[in-house]
Design an enzyme around this catalytic site. Sequence first.
Site, PDB file in Angstrom:
ATOM      1  N   SER A 229      37.705 -20.694  20.001  1.00  0.00           N
ATOM      2  CA  SER A 229      39.166 -20.772  20.082  1.00  0.00           C
ATOM      3  C   SER A 229      39.684 -21.813  21.064  1.00  0.00           C
ATOM      4  CB  SER A 229      39.745 -19.398  20.418  1.00  0.00           C
ATOM      5  OG  SER A 229      39.149 -18.867  21.582  1.00  0.00           O
TER       6      SER A 229
ATOM      7  N   LYS B 270      46.111 -22.072  20.146  1.00  0.00           N
ATOM      8  CA  LYS B 270      47.483 -21.609  20.351  1.00  0.00           C
ATOM      9  C   LYS B 270      48.536 -22.579  19.806  1.00  0.00           C
ATOM     10  CE  LYS B 270      47.260 -18.187  24.008  1.00  0.00           C
ATOM     11  NZ  LYS B 270      45.849 -18.187  24.489  1.00  0.00           N
TER      12      LYS B 270
ATOM     13  N   GLU C 200      57.173 -15.999  27.841  1.00  0.00           N
ATOM     14  CA  GLU C 200      56.479 -15.670  29.081  1.00  0.00           C
ATOM     15  C   GLU C 200      55.076 -16.237  28.977  1.00  0.00           C
ATOM     16  OE1 GLU C 200      56.915 -13.512  26.631  1.00  0.00           O
ATOM     17  OE2 GLU C 200      54.794 -13.235  26.136  1.00  0.00           O
TER      18      GLU C 200
HETATM   19  C1  LIG Z   1      44.983 -17.113  24.602  1.00  0.00           C
HETATM   20  C2  LIG Z   1      43.617 -17.358  24.160  1.00  0.00           C
HETATM   21  C3  LIG Z   1      42.879 -16.383  23.455  1.00  0.00           C
HETATM   22  C4  LIG Z   1      43.388 -14.994  23.198  1.00  0.00           C
HETATM   23  O1  LIG Z   1      44.465 -14.908  22.325  1.00  0.00           O
HETATM   24  P1  LIG Z   1      44.330 -14.300  20.866  1.00  0.00           P
HETATM   25  O2  LIG Z   1      45.744 -14.119  20.459  1.00  0.00           O
HETATM   26  O3  LIG Z   1      43.574 -12.989  20.983  1.00  0.00           O
HETATM   27  O4  LIG Z   1      43.606 -15.277  20.040  1.00  0.00           O
HETATM   28  C5  LIG Z   1      41.613 -16.715  22.995  1.00  0.00           C
HETATM   29  N1  LIG Z   1      41.071 -17.930  23.246  1.00  0.00           N
HETATM   30  C6  LIG Z   1      41.743 -18.884  23.918  1.00  0.00           C
HETATM   31  C7  LIG Z   1      41.088 -20.198  24.149  1.00  0.00           C
HETATM   32  C8  LIG Z   1      43.023 -18.633  24.410  1.00  0.00           C
HETATM   33  O5  LIG Z   1      43.689 -19.585  25.081  1.00  0.00           O
END
Ligand SMILES: *Cc1c(COP(=O)(O)O)cnc(C)c1O
Length: 403
Positions: free
Chosen positions: A382, A94, A116
């Site tokens: 992610s 993010k 938000e």
């Molecule tokens: C917020 C989040 C997501 C989901 O958000 P996307 O916009 O779909 O990528 C995925 N993985 C992590 C670790 C997150 O914090």
Amino acid sequence: MAQSYFKQYPSKDGFYKEYGGAFLPPVIEEEMKKITEAYYAISKSHNFISELRSIRKHYQGRPTPVYYCNRLSDKYGGRIYLKREDLNHSGAHKLNHCMGEALLAKYMGKKKLIAETGAGQHGVALATAAAYFGLECEIHMGEVDIAKEHPNVVRMDILGAKVVPVSKGLKTLKEAVDSAFEAYVKDPENSIYCIGSVVGPHPFPMMVRDFQKVVGVESKEQFYEMTGEMPDSVVACVGGGSNAMGIFGGFIENESIDLYGVEPGGLSMKTGDHAATMMQGKPGTIHGFKCYLLQDENGEPSPVYSVASGLDYPGVGPEHSMLKDMGRVNYDMVTDKETIDAFFELSRLEGIIPALESSHAVAYALKLAKKNPQTSILVNLSGRGDKDIDFVVEKYGKDYGIG
Ligand SMILES: *Cc1c(COP(=O)(O)O)cnc(C)c1O
């Protein structure tokens, strides 16, 4: 797909075929146009690009590595690789778009970032960016979420952000969006609304995609350097779809690479038990843009659930909606059970505790590997799972799956 994919989409007014756009009250529409113009003018400038590059390298710790999972691949077959966004500063992908949005805000002369947050991940990433740039930061959060996500509230406090509790309605994400929007409309001159995924009105899905594309560009080069070839498949979880669009961005123009977007199948396919928008949704409008949407007969967003709070959104990015119709990306889902299994497998076999969101992508990769032992799979990991460990151990026990 033609080389010109990124030039082709979105259209000038922010459409990905029939999806996207900016369906908003006139005041906000004007502001979105200003942001769009500023984005085109500023983000392609030499100064902006070199400042962002420097931030990514020295502050975020990019490039993040690509890692070959030896023990996981031995057990499940295939060759499984992870793009380690869990090692990006603040522990998830993010920050890639938050630093980009905040840098744009600085160039535009804004004083305050407003957003938000649901589970608090976006709030923490934005508060991090605000601290870096010395900007004010106001995060709107439902009172229910504030109680549930205490550690992230504390992080935002420490980082100097103002957390605004929202007590209307169900006191969760939807009301927080409304509240943040109201605050933004009061002072669009000095503030900017920073969206947390490839969703919302144009230009946000495009900007967030462009800022996340670094993940795909890096991993394409890294994967090639490690293996001398391209991966057969690239897998990412999809909530709004930013980490998925990011990694897909490096591979989408090469049609021989299969792309998989993995949604939360949750507990069952009953309404309210999952957030599998691509599986069960129909085109509709939410938060000022058109996309696949889980909705009732009146077009109101349906209740959604996922064991990973970052994935429980009834809509999805407009670009993903288009890519589904085009058939360029395969959208599928995994259940909570498969997700928790993958969470423990990666922890125990590789020493990497993944976020529950990312565990969805890992779970799907394990299925692909079992089906085809010859295949190579690149997974976007992610985020890291520190935020999830207390919940997982309380709900499933630390000895889950043993004995
Ligand atoms: C917020 C989040 C997501 C989901 O958000 P996307 O916009 O779909 O990528 C995925 N993985 C992590 C670790 C997150 O914090």
